[in-house]
Scaffold this motif. Structure first.
Motif, short mmCIF file in Angstrom:
data_model
loop_
_atom_site.label_atom_id
_atom_site.label_comp_id
_atom_site.label_asym_id
_atom_site.label_seq_id
_atom_site.Cartn_x
_atom_site.Cartn_y
_atom_site.Cartn_z
N PHE A 120 71.33 18.71 45.48
CA PHE A 120 70.38 18.34 46.52
C PHE A 120 69.05 19.03 46.27
CE2 PHE A 120 68.37 18.66 50.75
CZ PHE A 120 68.33 17.33 51.08
N ALA B 264 70.60 11.00 49.97
CA ALA B 264 71.90 11.69 50.07
C ALA B 264 72.98 10.74 50.61
CB ALA B 264 71.78 12.92 50.95
N ALA C 274 72.30 15.40 54.65
CA ALA C 274 72.91 15.47 53.32
C ALA C 274 74.25 16.21 53.37
CB ALA C 274 71.96 16.16 52.34
N GLU D 290 77.86 14.71 52.40
CA GLU D 290 78.77 15.36 51.45
C GLU D 290 80.16 15.54 52.04
OE1 GLU D 290 78.75 19.23 48.58
OE2 GLU D 290 77.18 17.71 48.53
#
Length: 190
Positions: free
Chosen positions: A190, A19, A71, A75
């Motif tokens: 994800f 990620a 993650a 983002e």
């Protein structure tokens, strides 16, 4: 610069690393050594009590644990195509939980089998230990296996439960990809 503390053999660490890479977040990777590395990790996290586990991302004097939370951090703070999105957050979370159930089962089976295999115990010792010393340190690896069993509440009685959880997650994945679908949620996530 961010520091990701994890285990190179851990799928959770790999999910976090993936990620961060996807969202172009620069980081250095620091290998965690179970049992031996826990006091330093606790100190760095400023967490004296409670369970600590990796992966953990250290950034701006803060720590973010759990691969899915790392993650989400990536983002929010990086660039690149969204892996979550408001419209599918609950779906991503549900698939992540299935993934975690599968991975927990796999970890339990690996720990049990490692605990019963001399060569596997030697291979599980940290890489900084010279090969010639590893046969003599097999009892240390056994202690490490027992520690992991205790930490994650894994007992021989739960082996069937772990295998069942793995089977359920894989069955759900099979159903989710029926009809030749390439992605569970229609596109990359994800």
């Amino acid at each position: 610069m961010h520091t990701l503390v994890g285990l190179s053999v851990s799928p959770w660490s790999e999910k976090a690393r993936w990620a961060l890479d996807h969202h172009h977040i620069p980081f250095t990777f620091e290998e965690y050594v179970p049992l031996l590395g826990e006091p330093a990790l606790r100190l760095k996290m400023r967490k004296v009590f409670g369970k600590v586990c990796v992966p953990v991302l250290f950034h701006e004097k803060q720590a973010t644990g759990e691969s899915i939370e790392i993650a989400r951090f990536a983002e929010k703070n990086g660039s690149g195509k969204a892996l979550f999105g408001v419209d599918r957050e609950s779906q991503v979370a549900a698939w992540n939980e299935r993934s975690d159930a599968l991975l927990r089962g796999g970890r339990a089976l690996v720990v049990f089998r490692t605990s019963d295999d001399e060569q596997a115990k030697e291979e599980a010792l940290p890489s900084f230990i010279p090969g010639a010393l590893k046969p003599m340190l097999s009892p240390v690896a056994k202690i490490g296996c027992e520690y992991l069993k205790m930490k994650y509440g894994t007992t021989a009685a739960t082996t069937f439960d772990h295998e069942s959880a793995m089977r359920d997650a894989l069955d759900a994945l099979r159903r989710g990809l029926e009809g030749g679908k390439s992605y569970l949620l229609g596109d990359f996530s994800f």
